[in-house]
Design a protein around this motif. Sequence first.
Motif, mmCIF file in Angstrom:
data_model
loop_
_atom_site.group_PDB
_atom_site.id
_atom_site.type_symbol
_atom_site.label_atom_id
_atom_site.label_comp_id
_atom_site.label_asym_id
_atom_site.label_seq_id
_atom_site.Cartn_x
_atom_site.Cartn_y
_atom_site.Cartn_z
ATOM 1 N N THR A 1 0.828 -1.203 0.000
ATOM 2 C CA THR A 1 0.000 0.000 0.000
ATOM 3 C C THR A 1 0.865 1.257 0.000
ATOM 4 O OG1 THR A 1 -1.787 -1.170 1.128
ATOM 5 C CG2 THR A 1 -1.826 1.234 1.230
ATOM 6 N N VAL A 2 1.852 1.305 0.863
ATOM 7 C CA VAL A 2 2.717 2.487 0.931
ATOM 8 C C VAL A 2 3.538 2.630 -0.350
ATOM 9 C CG1 VAL A 2 4.695 3.508 2.124
ATOM 10 C CG2 VAL A 2 2.795 2.561 3.445
ATOM 11 N N LEU A 3 4.185 1.549 -0.787
ATOM 12 C CA LEU A 3 5.027 1.634 -1.986
ATOM 13 C C LEU A 3 4.199 1.871 -3.251
ATOM 14 C CD1 LEU A 3 7.644 -1.200 -1.306
ATOM 15 C CD2 LEU A 3 7.905 1.280 -0.991
ATOM 16 N N GLY A 4 3.072 1.198 -3.371
ATOM 17 C CA GLY A 4 2.221 1.361 -4.550
ATOM 18 C C GLY A 4 1.609 2.750 -4.622
ATOM 19 N N THR A 5 1.176 3.262 -3.486
ATOM 20 C CA THR A 5 0.598 4.602 -3.446
ATOM 21 C C THR A 5 1.658 5.658 -3.741
ATOM 22 O OG1 THR A 5 -1.080 3.894 -1.855
ATOM 23 C CG2 THR A 5 -0.671 6.241 -2.000
ATOM 24 N N ALA A 6 2.836 5.501 -3.150
ATOM 25 C CA ALA A 6 3.919 6.458 -3.408
ATOM 26 C C ALA A 6 4.304 6.440 -4.879
ATOM 27 C CB ALA A 6 5.127 6.138 -2.528
ATOM 28 N N SER B 1 3.639 15.778 0.143
ATOM 29 C CA SER B 1 2.236 16.038 0.495
ATOM 30 C C SER B 1 1.292 15.247 -0.400
ATOM 31 C CB SER B 1 1.922 17.536 0.421
ATOM 32 O OG SER B 1 2.068 18.022 -0.898
ATOM 33 N N SER B 2 1.647 15.094 -1.658
ATOM 34 C CA SER B 2 0.816 14.304 -2.565
ATOM 35 C C SER B 2 0.797 12.829 -2.153
ATOM 36 C CB SER B 2 1.325 14.442 -4.002
ATOM 37 O OG SER B 2 0.536 13.686 -4.877
ATOM 38 N N ILE B 3 1.957 12.301 -1.811
ATOM 39 C CA ILE B 3 2.030 10.903 -1.366
ATOM 40 C C ILE B 3 1.180 10.708 -0.115
ATOM 41 C CG2 ILE B 3 3.559 9.162 -0.352
ATOM 42 C CD1 ILE B 3 5.748 10.228 -2.311
ATOM 43 N N LEU B 4 1.304 11.608 0.848
ATOM 44 C CA LEU B 4 0.538 11.480 2.092
ATOM 45 C C LEU B 4 -0.961 11.618 1.843
ATOM 46 C CD1 LEU B 4 2.861 13.455 4.542
ATOM 47 C CD2 LEU B 4 2.598 10.962 4.330
ATOM 48 N N ASN B 5 -1.353 12.556 0.973
ATOM 49 C CA ASN B 5 -2.779 12.709 0.643
ATOM 50 C C ASN B 5 -3.317 11.473 -0.066
ATOM 51 O OD1 ASN B 5 -3.189 15.256 1.752
ATOM 52 N ND2 ASN B 5 -2.532 16.305 -0.104
ATOM 53 N N ASP B 6 -2.531 10.941 -1.008
ATOM 54 C CA ASP B 6 -2.974 9.738 -1.720
ATOM 55 C C ASP B 6 -3.026 8.531 -0.791
ATOM 56 O OD1 ASP B 6 -3.367 11.057 -4.097
ATOM 57 O OD2 ASP B 6 -1.454 10.460 -4.983
ATOM 58 N N MET C 1 -6.582 7.122 -1.089
ATOM 59 C CA MET C 1 -6.774 5.876 -1.845
ATOM 60 C C MET C 1 -6.185 4.657 -1.135
ATOM 61 S SD MET C 1 -4.060 6.098 -5.006
ATOM 62 C CE MET C 1 -3.343 4.479 -5.187
ATOM 63 N N GLY C 2 -5.356 4.894 -0.122
ATOM 64 C CA GLY C 2 -4.663 3.809 0.554
ATOM 65 C C GLY C 2 -5.558 2.710 1.102
ATOM 66 N N PRO C 3 -6.626 3.042 1.826
ATOM 67 C CA PRO C 3 -7.458 1.972 2.396
ATOM 68 C C PRO C 3 -8.087 1.056 1.336
ATOM 69 C CG PRO C 3 -7.866 4.024 3.545
ATOM 70 C CD PRO C 3 -6.999 4.366 2.353
#
Length: 144
Positions: free
Chosen positions: A18-23, A46-51, A55-57
């Motif tokens: 989730t973290v690597l894919g979202t980043a 900030s974009s990574i943290l917002n995403d 979308m992370g969950p």
Amino acid sequence: MRFVNIAVAFIIAVLTVTVLGTASHSIFVLNELAELGVTVEGQYLSSILNDLAGMGPLYGALMAIGFVIAFIAAHFVQLLAPSLRWFVYMVAGAVSVYVTLTVMGILFDITPIAGARSALGMAFQAGAGAVAGLVYALMTPRRD
């Protein structure tokens, strides 16, 4: 105790993908915007943290479903080559992410992860799955 170890390893693998894919998604989208002339300097974190929050969950839940299937299959495959267990789980993680995103694209007629529109973006998504598979393999040592 073994079940707890497997469950914890699974959760950490899902968090990893989730973290690597979202980043990866965030970075690819920002790079595409930069190619269009949009100023994106200073927006990456900030974009990574917002995403990750947005979308992370859902991304994690979908990857978890794929990982259940892939890691069960990997369990049986790795019995044939125990010394390659780590590699089997890496391949299972990568293939799981690729298949999950591809099936979603077919079912919904969209690219579900914008950062996976290109072959390189999809490779990074699959790479996130490979890392997560490796994490799972390393956290659940084989039983002799």
